[in-house]
Write a protein that holds these residues in place. Structure first.
Motif: not given
Length: 454
Positions: A214-220
């Protein structure tokens, strides 16, 4: 079609060994190293990273080059992510055709720090600023402009069938596209979209390999940067300021800089990055001599003068900002006051005024343009008609002296040009009333929201 797989058990052992070695070199990079999502592929030369922190690894190639190379490769990709070279490419207006060149500029900006941290394998084969006649420890934009100048000055290569360039026709360390090369002379492959380079055909995009990558989210991603920055600060406290390379320390200062509201730090960061020079930095130039070293001489062993030292002087690059206030009828007086306050914040944050900070009022056309000379110089408002913020971009890009960055303060209720302008754009959304208008802002612009404290 690209083949992407989850790393095998033996491949994961290799990855973990490289990561352990990387932690011995730069222990403060732990949060970023452990946030990487490894993906096995033969489509990359060695390593590449996308904007979702997914790390693409050619295990066969990297294993052959040894554990030290593997560890330093991980740190190289982590440095691209920490410096947000993907975001910086957008802010700087890098075109699709310039992506590979931007990757080289980003490599130069981080490789000197990695070398100083003890990355010996990288020091032997990496891309460095000296290959294009530039000094170390500059920003990616500094190197990008140097590469652009080299490309503009380079004679066009003959088309296929018109003969081949003779030996030595290409400069040392330069490939056929004017890019630095490795020691074999082959053009270096990119580090992926996470470094602001071309988005390789191997990248996953929205796919997550059935939940395995999974791609990291902006918050992550932001949390990883903050955690890494905190580790750097702790390392500095325990081992001294010089224990961390200067470029990384500067990035950390930006991440952890205190601010009253989040938008202020983000806006100042975008502007500083867009103009390629951070506050307090200086360049050297032989067009101006060093005033304290004008009379230095070179002497032989007998004390006789054999020459004089010509030392370069220092210049401090200054950013130029054109600030456009939306004065259309849909913007109330309170929101206009907020926009005006942002002009004051920019002037204070960057220490600029006059020719370097121009303020224009715009509704469907640009009205007055004033050089900032304090609050009194921009209190008068003109406009109050319809709304067309695209005219601000047309106006700025047609100026004889283009600004380093365009800032447009608006309520967002407007339409925008579809094509990316040649000047970086920051859209300051003041008291946004509908998410629709935020989503309407083109992806090539960077959005900062400003909300009233009332």
């Amino acid at each position: 079609m690209s083949t992407l797989t989850t790393p095998t058990k033996s491949q994961m052992l290799l990855f973990q060994a490289w990561r352990a070695t990387a932690l011995q070199i730069m222990p403060y990079m732990a949060s970023t190293l452990f946030a990487l999502r490894p993906v096995a592929t033969t489509e990359v030369d060695t390593f590449a990273v996308d904007d979702g922190m997914r790390l693409y690894i050619n295990f066969d190639k990297c294993a052959e080059m040894g554990p030290q190379f593997g560890a330093e490769g991980l740190l190289h990709e982590c440095s691209h992510l920490l410096a947000e070279h993907s975001m910086l490419a957008e802010v700087a207006g890098v075109t699709d055709e310039e992506r590979k060149m931007w990757n080289i500029a980003g490599d130069m900006a981080i490789n000197d720090d990695l070398r100083d941290a003890g990355c010996s394998a990288l020091a032997a084969h990496g891309v460095f600023a000296a290959q294009i006649g530039q000094p170390d420890y500059q920003t990616p934009m500094t190197y990008m402009e140097a590469l652009r100048r080299k490309m503009a000055a380079k004679p066009k290569q003959p088309q296929s069938g018109q003969g081949k360039p003779g030996k030595g026709q290409q400069g040392q360390g330069q490939g056929q596209q004017g890019q630095p090369t490795d020691q074999s002379g082959a053009p270096m492959k990119g580090c992926g979209s996470g470094a602001g380079s071309d988005k390789g055909g191997f990248e996953l995009g929205n796919d997550d390999m059935q939940g395995k990558a999974p791609a990291a989210s902006g918050a992550e991603k932001q949390m990883v940067r903050i955690s890494t920055a905190a580790s750097v600060r702790q390392h500095q406290e325990q081992h001294g300021i010089g224990s961390v390379p200067g470029g990384i320390a500067q990035i950390v200062d930006e991440i952890l800089a205190p601010s009253v509201t989040p938008w202020e730090r983000v806006l100042a960061s975008y502007i500083r990055r867009a103009v390629a020079h951070k506050l307090g930095q200086h360049d050297t130039t032989y067009a101006r001599r060093h005033r304290r070293r004008m009379n230095e001489t070179l002497r032989n062993k007998q004390g006789g003068i054999v020459g004089r030292v010509i030392a370069p002087g220092y210049i401090k690059p200054v950013p130029s900002v054109h600030f456009y206030r939306d004065t259309s009828g849909s913007v109330n007086d309170h929101d206009l006051a907020l926009a005006t306050n942002e002009v004051l914040a920019i002037a204070k944050k960057l220490g600029i005024r006059g020719d370097d900070l121009v303020v224009s009022d715009i509704d469907t056309e640009v009205h007055q343009s004033k050089k900032f000379a304090g609050l009194d110089s921009i209190t008068e408002i003109q406009g109050r008609g319809g709304t067309e913020m695209g005219e601000a971009i047309v106006h700025a890009t047609n100026l004889k002296k283009k600004p380093s960055v365009i800032v447009i303060a608006t309520d967002g209720e407007t339409y925008w040009p579809t094509e990316r302008p040649s000047v970086p754009v920051v859209v300051l959304l003041v008291n946004l009333r509908s998410e629709h208008w935020k989503e309407n802002v083109p992806s090539w612009a960077h959005v900062v929201e400003v909300k009233s404290n009332d």
